[in-house]
Design a protein around this motif. Structure first.
Motif, PDB file in Angstrom:
ATOM      1  N   VAL A 206       0.838  -1.204   0.000  1.00  0.00           N
ATOM      2  CA  VAL A 206       0.000   0.000   0.000  1.00  0.00           C
ATOM      3  C   VAL A 206       0.874   1.255   0.000  1.00  0.00           C
ATOM      4  CG1 VAL A 206      -1.701   1.318   1.318  1.00  0.00           C
ATOM      5  CG2 VAL A 206      -1.961  -1.165   1.080  1.00  0.00           C
ATOM      6  N   ALA A 207       1.933   1.215   0.779  1.00  0.00           N
ATOM      7  CA  ALA A 207       2.826   2.375   0.868  1.00  0.00           C
ATOM      8  C   ALA A 207       3.532   2.665  -0.455  1.00  0.00           C
ATOM      9  CB  ALA A 207       3.864   2.155   1.969  1.00  0.00           C
ATOM     10  N   ASN A 208       3.684   1.647  -1.293  1.00  0.00           N
ATOM     11  CA  ASN A 208       4.414   1.810  -2.558  1.00  0.00           C
ATOM     12  C   ASN A 208       3.521   2.140  -3.757  1.00  0.00           C
ATOM     13  OD1 ASN A 208       6.880   1.369  -1.400  1.00  0.00           O
ATOM     14  ND2 ASN A 208       7.049  -0.780  -2.015  1.00  0.00           N
ATOM     15  N   MET A 209       2.213   2.282  -3.527  1.00  0.00           N
ATOM     16  CA  MET A 209       1.292   2.483  -4.641  1.00  0.00           C
ATOM     17  C   MET A 209       1.541   3.804  -5.377  1.00  0.00           C
ATOM     18  SD  MET A 209      -0.842  -0.031  -5.022  1.00  0.00           S
ATOM     19  CE  MET A 209      -1.390  -1.494  -4.106  1.00  0.00           C
ATOM     20  N   ALA A 210       1.531   3.724  -6.713  1.00  0.00           N
ATOM     21  CA  ALA A 210       1.625   4.932  -7.535  1.00  0.00           C
ATOM     22  C   ALA A 210       0.283   5.646  -7.594  1.00  0.00           C
ATOM     23  CB  ALA A 210       2.081   4.573  -8.940  1.00  0.00           C
ATOM     24  N   ARG A 211      -0.812   4.890  -7.446  1.00  0.00           N
ATOM     25  CA  ARG A 211      -2.164   5.448  -7.438  1.00  0.00           C
ATOM     26  C   ARG A 211      -3.079   4.381  -6.834  1.00  0.00           C
ATOM     27  NH1 ARG A 211      -3.794   1.205 -10.542  1.00  0.00           N
ATOM     28  NH2 ARG A 211      -3.247   1.295 -12.760  1.00  0.00           N
ATOM     29  N   PRO A 212      -4.290   4.729  -6.451  1.00  0.00           N
ATOM     30  CA  PRO A 212      -5.187   3.732  -5.872  1.00  0.00           C
ATOM     31  C   PRO A 212      -5.441   2.591  -6.853  1.00  0.00           C
ATOM     32  CG  PRO A 212      -6.031   5.938  -5.473  1.00  0.00           C
ATOM     33  CD  PRO A 212      -4.889   6.086  -6.430  1.00  0.00           C
ATOM     34  N   PRO A 213      -5.602   1.361  -6.355  1.00  0.00           N
ATOM     35  CA  PRO A 213      -5.871   0.232  -7.243  1.00  0.00           C
ATOM     36  C   PRO A 213      -7.113   0.464  -8.100  1.00  0.00           C
ATOM     37  CG  PRO A 213      -5.326  -0.535  -5.038  1.00  0.00           C
ATOM     38  CD  PRO A 213      -5.485   0.951  -4.946  1.00  0.00           C
ATOM     39  N   LYS A 214      -7.005   0.124  -9.378  1.00  0.00           N
ATOM     40  CA  LYS A 214      -8.147   0.269 -10.273  1.00  0.00           C
ATOM     41  C   LYS A 214      -7.888  -0.528 -11.543  1.00  0.00           C
ATOM     42  CE  LYS A 214      -6.502   4.472 -12.637  1.00  0.00           C
ATOM     43  NZ  LYS A 214      -6.829   5.860 -13.021  1.00  0.00           N
ATOM     44  N   GLY A 215      -8.958  -0.790 -12.290  1.00  0.00           N
ATOM     45  CA  GLY A 215      -8.843  -1.444 -13.581  1.00  0.00           C
ATOM     46  C   GLY A 215      -8.568  -2.928 -13.485  1.00  0.00           C
ATOM     47  N   GLY A 216      -8.333  -3.545 -14.650  1.00  0.00           N
ATOM     48  CA  GLY A 216      -8.000  -4.955 -14.728  1.00  0.00           C
ATOM     49  C   GLY A 216      -6.521  -5.153 -14.973  1.00  0.00           C
ATOM     50  N   ASP A 217      -6.123  -6.381 -15.227  1.00  0.00           N
ATOM     51  CA  ASP A 217      -4.700  -6.665 -15.394  1.00  0.00           C
ATOM     52  C   ASP A 217      -4.110  -5.992 -16.630  1.00  0.00           C
ATOM     53  OD1 ASP A 217      -4.762  -8.139 -13.112  1.00  0.00           O
ATOM     54  OD2 ASP A 217      -4.173 -10.045 -14.027  1.00  0.00           O
ATOM     55  N   THR A 218      -4.841  -5.976 -17.733  1.00  0.00           N
ATOM     56  CA  THR A 218      -4.325  -5.313 -18.931  1.00  0.00           C
ATOM     57  C   THR A 218      -4.106  -3.830 -18.677  1.00  0.00           C
ATOM     58  OG1 THR A 218      -5.469  -6.908 -20.350  1.00  0.00           O
ATOM     59  CG2 THR A 218      -4.719  -4.880 -21.384  1.00  0.00           C
ATOM     60  N   ASP A 219      -4.970  -3.233 -17.864  1.00  0.00           N
ATOM     61  CA  ASP A 219      -4.794  -1.815 -17.517  1.00  0.00           C
ATOM     62  C   ASP A 219      -3.490  -1.591 -16.763  1.00  0.00           C
ATOM     63  OD1 ASP A 219      -7.338  -0.937 -18.569  1.00  0.00           O
ATOM     64  OD2 ASP A 219      -8.262  -1.927 -16.860  1.00  0.00           O
ATOM     65  N   GLN A 220      -3.094  -2.558 -15.937  1.00  0.00           N
ATOM     66  CA  GLN A 220      -1.841  -2.410 -15.192  1.00  0.00           C
ATOM     67  C   GLN A 220      -0.647  -2.450 -16.142  1.00  0.00           C
ATOM     68  OE1 GLN A 220      -2.913  -1.663 -12.182  1.00  0.00           O
ATOM     69  NE2 GLN A 220      -4.906  -2.478 -12.819  1.00  0.00           N
ATOM     70  N   ILE A 221      -0.697  -3.346 -17.121  1.00  0.00           N
ATOM     71  CA  ILE A 221       0.402  -3.435 -18.089  1.00  0.00           C
ATOM     72  C   ILE A 221       0.517  -2.133 -18.876  1.00  0.00           C
ATOM     73  CG2 ILE A 221       1.333  -4.729 -20.043  1.00  0.00           C
ATOM     74  CD1 ILE A 221      -0.489  -7.085 -19.151  1.00  0.00           C
ATOM     75  N   ARG A 222      -0.619  -1.618 -19.320  1.00  0.00           N
ATOM     76  CA  ARG A 222      -0.612  -0.369 -20.077  1.00  0.00           C
ATOM     77  C   ARG A 222      -0.132   0.802 -19.231  1.00  0.00           C
ATOM     78  NH1 ARG A 222      -2.939  -1.380 -24.877  1.00  0.00           N
ATOM     79  NH2 ARG A 222      -4.559  -2.976 -25.039  1.00  0.00           N
ATOM     80  N   ALA A 223      -0.456   0.775 -17.940  1.00  0.00           N
ATOM     81  CA  ALA A 223      -0.032   1.853 -17.047  1.00  0.00           C
ATOM     82  C   ALA A 223       1.485   1.865 -16.871  1.00  0.00           C
ATOM     83  CB  ALA A 223      -0.731   1.720 -15.701  1.00  0.00           C
ATOM     84  N   VAL A 224       2.096   0.686 -16.855  1.00  0.00           N
ATOM     85  CA  VAL A 224       3.561   0.625 -16.797  1.00  0.00           C
ATOM     86  C   VAL A 224       4.156   1.152 -18.102  1.00  0.00           C
ATOM     87  CG1 VAL A 224       5.563  -0.915 -16.642  1.00  0.00           C
ATOM     88  CG2 VAL A 224       3.593  -1.273 -15.138  1.00  0.00           C
ATOM     89  N   ALA A 225       3.577   0.741 -19.216  1.00  0.00           N
ATOM     90  CA  ALA A 225       4.089   1.184 -20.521  1.00  0.00           C
ATOM     91  C   ALA A 225       3.964   2.688 -20.699  1.00  0.00           C
ATOM     92  CB  ALA A 225       3.350   0.457 -21.643  1.00  0.00           C
TER      93      ALA A 225
END
Length: 359
Positions: A206-225
């Protein structure tokens, strides 16, 4: 994987002929005795390759399949509402946590099958009881880490435990902590760490979060990209879909990220399942068990797993999937902690997530 109708029919014809020739020896089936049977299947899987598998089962056995599609939650709710009047014979769900919840609600019937015991490793099935086993995993997917190599070093995300390291502060993205994909992973890690260290680990995430959890797994990959995040969790098949995509924007995503199969030097990467169970009130138990055993056959394993870029569970069965090979998933060390052990800790883990403030 998608198949055009004509190609799908050709594959069905070729596969059916091969399987029919072997039916009496491989499956122990006498089709003449099954002509009038109907198997009612409640399925959370929706892939064209599954159609080939189902139709081949009917060709082999003479048992017709009538399917009800839905998501996991909808299927479980329907089973509960129907009660003893439910026509369901076999239930297909796509997560061990969801299988465990349905099992705890008494929706599955324990069965005994020497063929399933021999084919599927024990850690990918429900814990056995004197009455039998309630659910069985027929494909697996790995819970992997994706990261931005311009912001994060591979050695800093080699394990799930490192995701809570303060050096990743402001970089981590995930979907909801309460989503079954994450619940199953978290329950595995906490089973290894113990409750005290496990709570500290969740607090660190939780302390390391860039933003609150949201979206699905593909959204996480796109957010890194895109640079919104530096590191994220995802199931392996979401990455494989992007690798296989013919869309330029998907190829750009995969050019920007790297993939890690975590904990290769220790416990192995967490794997989850898509699995099946015989419904508690099945009126056709013998056919249901026959279908479950069919799912463990090499033929069905290839369609069941490869249809969603997953891995087979039956011993000695492998698939040749270029997308999975491209991300290094053709020979990784998988965690062998029993998913039945993990499943029983789900309520406790949810309480720990609440204490950590993990949304």
């Amino acid at each position: 994987m998608s198949l055009r109708p004509n190609r799908l029919r050709r594959q069905l014809s070729q596969a059916a002929l091969a399987v029919l020739a072997l039916s009496s020896t491989v499956f122990g089936i006498n089709p003449a005795n099954a002509q009038d049977k109907v198997l009612h299947l409640y399925s959370a899987r929706h892939y064209p390759t599954d159609e080939v598998m189902y139709q081949t089962f009917t060709k082999v056995t003479g048992i017709q399949i009538k399917r009800v599609d839905g998501d996991d939650a909808g299927i479980v709710a329907r089973l509960k509402a129907e009660g003893a009047a439910s026509p369901a014979d076999v239930v297909l769900l796509v997560d061990a946590a969801r299988m465990a919840v349905a099992d705890a609600q008494g929706l599955f019937r324990p069965i005994k099958s020497a063929k399933l015991d021999a084919a599927i490793p024990a850690h990918l099935r429900a814990a056995p009881t004197p009455e039998g086993v309630t659910w069985t995993g027929f494909s697996t997917r790995a819970r992997v880490i994706v990261y931005d190599p311009l912001r994060v070093k591979a050695e800093d995300v080699a394990t799930y435990e490192q995701l809570a390291d303060p050096k990743l502060k402001g970089l981590l993205c995930t979907r909801s902590g309460s989503h079954p994909y994450n619940l199953s992973l978290f329950a595995t890690v906490i089973e290894r760490l113990g409750d005290e260290k496990g709570q500290a680990w969740l607090n660190g995430l939780v302390a390391n979060m860039a933003r609150p959890p949201k979206g699905g797994d593909t959204d996480q990959i796109r957010a890194v990209a895109s640079g919104e995040c530096g590191v994220a969790l995802t199931n392996s098949y979401y990455i494989a879909r992007l690798v296989k995509s013919d869309k330029p924007e998907d190829r750009k995503v995969m050019e920007r990220v790297r993939v890690v199969f975590p904990n290769q030097a220790t416990t192995g990467t967490h794997v989850n399942i898509a699995g099946a169970a015989v419904a508690r009130h099945s009126k056709n138990v013998d056919a249901a068990i026959q279908f479950m055993e069919f799912l463990a056959s090499p033929f069905a394993q290839d369609y069941f797993a490869n249809g969603n870029n997953e891995f087979p569970t039956a011993k000695g069965v492998t698939i040749d999937n270029p997308a999975l090979k491209a991300i290094g998933g053709d020979n990784f060390k998988a965690d062998t902690i029993p998913l039945s052990v993990v499943a029983k800790n789900l309520t406790k883990v949810q309480q720990m997530l609440d204490r950590a403030g993990y949304k």
